[in-house]
Design a protein around this motif. Structure first.
Motif, PDB file in Angstrom:
ATOM      1  N   ILE A  12       0.838  -1.200   0.000  1.00  0.00           N
ATOM      2  CA  ILE A  12       0.000   0.000   0.000  1.00  0.00           C
ATOM      3  C   ILE A  12       0.877   1.256   0.000  1.00  0.00           C
ATOM      4  O   ILE A  12       1.469   1.604   1.025  1.00  0.00           O
ATOM      5  CB  ILE A  12      -0.928   0.040   1.232  1.00  0.00           C
ATOM      6  CG1 ILE A  12      -1.657  -1.289   1.423  1.00  0.00           C
ATOM      7  CG2 ILE A  12      -1.925   1.201   1.117  1.00  0.00           C
ATOM      8  CD1 ILE A  12      -2.434  -1.384   2.732  1.00  0.00           C
ATOM      9  N   PRO A  13       1.003   1.947  -1.139  1.00  0.00           N
ATOM     10  CA  PRO A  13       1.675   3.253  -1.125  1.00  0.00           C
ATOM     11  C   PRO A  13       0.753   4.280  -0.456  1.00  0.00           C
ATOM     12  O   PRO A  13      -0.460   4.261  -0.675  1.00  0.00           O
ATOM     13  CB  PRO A  13       1.867   3.581  -2.609  1.00  0.00           C
ATOM     14  CG  PRO A  13       1.490   2.349  -3.366  1.00  0.00           C
ATOM     15  CD  PRO A  13       0.576   1.574  -2.491  1.00  0.00           C
ATOM     16  N   VAL A  14       1.335   5.157   0.319  1.00  0.00           N
ATOM     17  CA  VAL A  14       0.532   6.134   1.064  1.00  0.00           C
ATOM     18  C   VAL A  14       1.104   7.526   0.842  1.00  0.00           C
ATOM     19  O   VAL A  14       2.311   7.746   0.983  1.00  0.00           O
ATOM     20  CB  VAL A  14       0.535   5.807   2.575  1.00  0.00           C
ATOM     21  CG1 VAL A  14      -0.307   6.833   3.337  1.00  0.00           C
ATOM     22  CG2 VAL A  14       0.035   4.392   2.830  1.00  0.00           C
ATOM     23  N   ASP A  43       5.063   7.710   1.113  1.00  0.00           N
ATOM     24  CA  ASP A  43       5.784   8.414   0.052  1.00  0.00           C
ATOM     25  C   ASP A  43       5.944   9.902   0.384  1.00  0.00           C
ATOM     26  O   ASP A  43       5.556  10.776  -0.384  1.00  0.00           O
ATOM     27  CB  ASP A  43       5.029   8.224  -1.271  1.00  0.00           C
ATOM     28  CG  ASP A  43       5.829   8.692  -2.476  1.00  0.00           C
ATOM     29  OD1 ASP A  43       7.067   8.566  -2.448  1.00  0.00           O
ATOM     30  OD2 ASP A  43       5.211   9.180  -3.440  1.00  0.00           O
ATOM     31  N   GLY A  44       6.501  10.162   1.570  1.00  0.00           N
ATOM     32  CA  GLY A  44       6.786  11.547   1.962  1.00  0.00           C
ATOM     33  C   GLY A  44       5.561  12.347   2.355  1.00  0.00           C
ATOM     34  O   GLY A  44       5.489  13.549   2.065  1.00  0.00           O
ATOM     35  N   PHE A  64       4.968  -4.005   7.886  1.00  0.00           N
ATOM     36  CA  PHE A  64       6.296  -3.415   7.630  1.00  0.00           C
ATOM     37  C   PHE A  64       6.074  -1.990   7.128  1.00  0.00           C
ATOM     38  O   PHE A  64       5.306  -1.777   6.176  1.00  0.00           O
ATOM     39  CB  PHE A  64       7.051  -4.230   6.575  1.00  0.00           C
ATOM     40  CG  PHE A  64       7.345  -5.630   7.001  1.00  0.00           C
ATOM     41  CD1 PHE A  64       8.559  -5.956   7.578  1.00  0.00           C
ATOM     42  CD2 PHE A  64       6.398  -6.624   6.834  1.00  0.00           C
ATOM     43  CE1 PHE A  64       8.838  -7.250   7.975  1.00  0.00           C
ATOM     44  CE2 PHE A  64       6.665  -7.929   7.229  1.00  0.00           C
ATOM     45  CZ  PHE A  64       7.882  -8.244   7.805  1.00  0.00           C
ATOM     46  N   TYR A  65       6.746  -1.047   7.745  1.00  0.00           N
ATOM     47  CA  TYR A  65       6.520   0.362   7.430  1.00  0.00           C
ATOM     48  C   TYR A  65       7.819   1.008   6.989  1.00  0.00           C
ATOM     49  O   TYR A  65       8.833   0.926   7.694  1.00  0.00           O
ATOM     50  CB  TYR A  65       5.927   1.065   8.652  1.00  0.00           C
ATOM     51  CG  TYR A  65       5.972   2.572   8.629  1.00  0.00           C
ATOM     52  CD1 TYR A  65       5.580   3.277   7.488  1.00  0.00           C
ATOM     53  CD2 TYR A  65       6.398   3.295   9.739  1.00  0.00           C
ATOM     54  CE1 TYR A  65       5.620   4.665   7.477  1.00  0.00           C
ATOM     55  CE2 TYR A  65       6.426   4.676   9.730  1.00  0.00           C
ATOM     56  CZ  TYR A  65       6.049   5.351   8.591  1.00  0.00           C
ATOM     57  OH  TYR A  65       6.097   6.724   8.562  1.00  0.00           O
ATOM     58  N   LYS A  66       7.807   1.608   5.812  1.00  0.00           N
ATOM     59  CA  LYS A  66       8.962   2.344   5.320  1.00  0.00           C
ATOM     60  C   LYS A  66       8.526   3.747   4.905  1.00  0.00           C
ATOM     61  O   LYS A  66       7.452   3.925   4.326  1.00  0.00           O
ATOM     62  CB  LYS A  66       9.575   1.642   4.105  1.00  0.00           C
ATOM     63  CG  LYS A  66      10.201   0.289   4.405  1.00  0.00           C
ATOM     64  CD  LYS A  66      11.505   0.441   5.163  1.00  0.00           C
ATOM     65  CE  LYS A  66      12.173  -0.910   5.365  1.00  0.00           C
ATOM     66  NZ  LYS A  66      13.449  -0.770   6.104  1.00  0.00           N
ATOM     67  N   ARG A  67       9.382   4.709   5.175  1.00  0.00           N
ATOM     68  CA  ARG A  67       9.115   6.087   4.770  1.00  0.00           C
ATOM     69  C   ARG A  67      10.200   6.532   3.792  1.00  0.00           C
ATOM     70  O   ARG A  67      11.378   6.231   3.991  1.00  0.00           O
ATOM     71  CB  ARG A  67       9.093   7.008   5.987  1.00  0.00           C
ATOM     72  CG  ARG A  67       8.777   8.459   5.669  1.00  0.00           C
ATOM     73  CD  ARG A  67       8.577   9.276   6.941  1.00  0.00           C
ATOM     74  NE  ARG A  67       8.481  10.697   6.682  1.00  0.00           N
ATOM     75  CZ  ARG A  67       7.371  11.332   6.320  1.00  0.00           C
ATOM     76  NH1 ARG A  67       6.253  10.658   6.183  1.00  0.00           N
ATOM     77  NH2 ARG A  67       7.359  12.639   6.104  1.00  0.00           N
ATOM     78  N   LYS A  68       9.802   7.212   2.731  1.00  0.00           N
ATOM     79  CA  LYS A  68      10.744   7.674   1.726  1.00  0.00           C
ATOM     80  C   LYS A  68      10.354   9.076   1.284  1.00  0.00           C
ATOM     81  O   LYS A  68       9.258   9.555   1.586  1.00  0.00           O
ATOM     82  CB  LYS A  68      10.754   6.726   0.512  1.00  0.00           C
ATOM     83  CG  LYS A  68       9.395   6.614  -0.174  1.00  0.00           C
ATOM     84  CD  LYS A  68       9.402   5.573  -1.294  1.00  0.00           C
ATOM     85  CE  LYS A  68      10.172   6.062  -2.501  1.00  0.00           C
ATOM     86  NZ  LYS A  68       9.550   7.244  -3.137  1.00  0.00           N
ATOM     87  N   GLN A  69      11.262   9.726   0.567  1.00  0.00           N
ATOM     88  CA  GLN A  69      10.920  11.036   0.026  1.00  0.00           C
ATOM     89  C   GLN A  69       9.894  10.880  -1.088  1.00  0.00           C
ATOM     90  O   GLN A  69       9.808   9.842  -1.729  1.00  0.00           O
ATOM     91  CB  GLN A  69      12.169  11.735  -0.509  1.00  0.00           C
ATOM     92  CG  GLN A  69      12.773  11.090  -1.751  1.00  0.00           C
ATOM     93  CD  GLN A  69      14.019  11.823  -2.220  1.00  0.00           C
ATOM     94  OE1 GLN A  69      14.922  12.097  -1.430  1.00  0.00           O
ATOM     95  NE2 GLN A  69      14.073  12.133  -3.491  1.00  0.00           N
ATOM     96  N   SER A  74       4.758   4.937  -8.347  1.00  0.00           N
ATOM     97  CA  SER A  74       5.501   3.859  -9.008  1.00  0.00           C
ATOM     98  C   SER A  74       6.711   3.428  -8.196  1.00  0.00           C
ATOM     99  O   SER A  74       6.947   2.230  -7.987  1.00  0.00           O
ATOM    100  CB  SER A  74       5.931   4.286 -10.411  1.00  0.00           C
ATOM    101  OG  SER A  74       4.834   4.335 -11.292  1.00  0.00           O
ATOM    102  N   LEU A  75       7.511   4.389  -7.740  1.00  0.00           N
ATOM    103  CA  LEU A  75       8.699   4.040  -6.955  1.00  0.00           C
ATOM    104  C   LEU A  75       8.327   3.536  -5.567  1.00  0.00           C
ATOM    105  O   LEU A  75       9.044   2.706  -4.999  1.00  0.00           O
ATOM    106  CB  LEU A  75       9.643   5.237  -6.867  1.00  0.00           C
ATOM    107  CG  LEU A  75      10.377   5.583  -8.167  1.00  0.00           C
ATOM    108  CD1 LEU A  75      11.271   6.793  -7.977  1.00  0.00           C
ATOM    109  CD2 LEU A  75      11.190   4.400  -8.676  1.00  0.00           C
TER     110      LEU A  75
END
Length: 341
Positions: A12-14, A43-44, A64-69, A74-75
């Protein structure tokens, strides 16, 4: 009955989804099928989405939780794929809702049919509470090329979240990601995935609620120059891909239908670049594929007939429809095809 219980990765992109992300997560963690890993890629976000996701991650070790800029969906999805360990992947948008036994039904179908992809219908949920089903898919089993044909003809959907697929398909066949595209990225992904699939089967039950929101990209009748360029980019990409893969013979008629609908989509957005050339191609396609004429709506037929007479007369007739507001009357009737295909 399922004898094995393969791991399923839900990705799930957020991005700025504080109003509804909790409902989406709740629908996943409450699934009757428990062999899940739930991968949330922030996604930032600049709202409280990160706080909400962190609370859920603390309470469920499957998350599982990841945070990115911020770089686009898509990315974010690609990061989720790189993390995933499941045999199957189900993508969700951050406001989608799964029914309680959705994953159980998908796994059972995929395993019993030894399918690469399970495609399924869903429900459109308007903000006023109105709910309608997308309609059953018109096949039980189909090849990847056959399924792409169904999508191009408007009988199935590009959306990634309406497909349940083997992780291996995504790992081995996503050559073009195109992170700069936010409108039409599902077209790029879906085309590559389905053409790599040997067997696609359908589920005959709507298992996902798709929430319609006025701010959605696909709801905007007049797009910015940037979004219009993205529309042209993915339209060219799919035509080039079909040609490069030598599939024009199998998909030529459905590609002509796709071009016809995209041309009228451009008109609805008041984008008239090269409209004479686009109409010339449509007229040629109608000669080569006469069955396309059966798909024409009244407005489409009138405009095309005017261009048959001459480009000048076609332009004159088209602008007349625009001035009289006929174009938006037509838009309201044809919106479902344009928004969800």
């Amino acid at each position: 009955m399922i004898q094995l219980f393969p791991l399923v990765s839900v990705i799930i992109p957020v991005y700025n989804s504080e109003e509804y992300i909790a409902f989406t997560i709740d629908s996943v963690i409450s699934q009757t099928y428990k062999e899940l890993e739930i991968i949330l890629i922030d996604d930032g976000s600049t709202d409280k989405s990160a706080e909400i996701i962190a609370r859920y991650a603390d309470g469920d070790n499957r998350i599982f939780y990841k945070r990115k800029q911020n770089q686009g969906p898509s990315l974010a999805r690609k990061m989720g794929i790189d993390i995933a360990k499941g045999k199957y992947i189900q993508f969700l948008d951050s406001d989608d809702i799964l029914i309680n036994d959705a994953i159980e039904l998908l796994v059972e179908k995929a395993e019993s049919w030894e399918a690469d992809i399970v495609a399924f219908p869903f429900c459109f949920c308007a903000q006023n509470g109105v709910k309608r089903e997308s309609g059953k898919l018109q096949f039980e089993q189909i090849t990847g090329v056959g399924y792409l044909n169904e999508i191009l003809l408007g009988k199935a959907y590009w959306s990634l979240w309406s497909k349940f697929q083997k992780r291996s398909l995504l790992q081995e066949n996503l050559i073009d990601i195109m992170p700069h595209i936010s409108f039409g990225e599902d077209v790029i992904w879906t085309t590559q995935i389905v053409l790599a699939a040997k067997k696609i089967v359908s589920l005959n039950k709507a298992i996902l609620n798709y929430n319609e929101r006025p701010s959605s990209l696909s709801c905007i009748p007049v797009f910015s120059d940037e979004k219009f360029e993205e529309f042209k980019t993915y339209s060219r990409w799919i035509e080039d891909t079909i040609k490069q893969k030598g599939l024009v013979k199998e998909l030529g008629e459905s590609l002509a239908f796709f071009h016809l609908k995209n041309t009228f989509m451009m008109i609805l957005w008041r984008r008239f670049d090269n409209i004479g050339e686009e109409m010339k191609r449509i007229i040629q396609d109608l000669c080569f594929y006469p069955n396309l004429g059966c798909s024409l709506q009244y407005y489409e037929r009138k405009v095309i007939d005017a261009y048959r007479f001459s480009t000048w007369f076609g332009n004159f007739k088209l602008m007349r429809y625009v001035r009289k507001g006929k174009i938006y009357e037509y838009f309201s009737k044809r919106l479902p095809y344009f928004r969800y295909n």
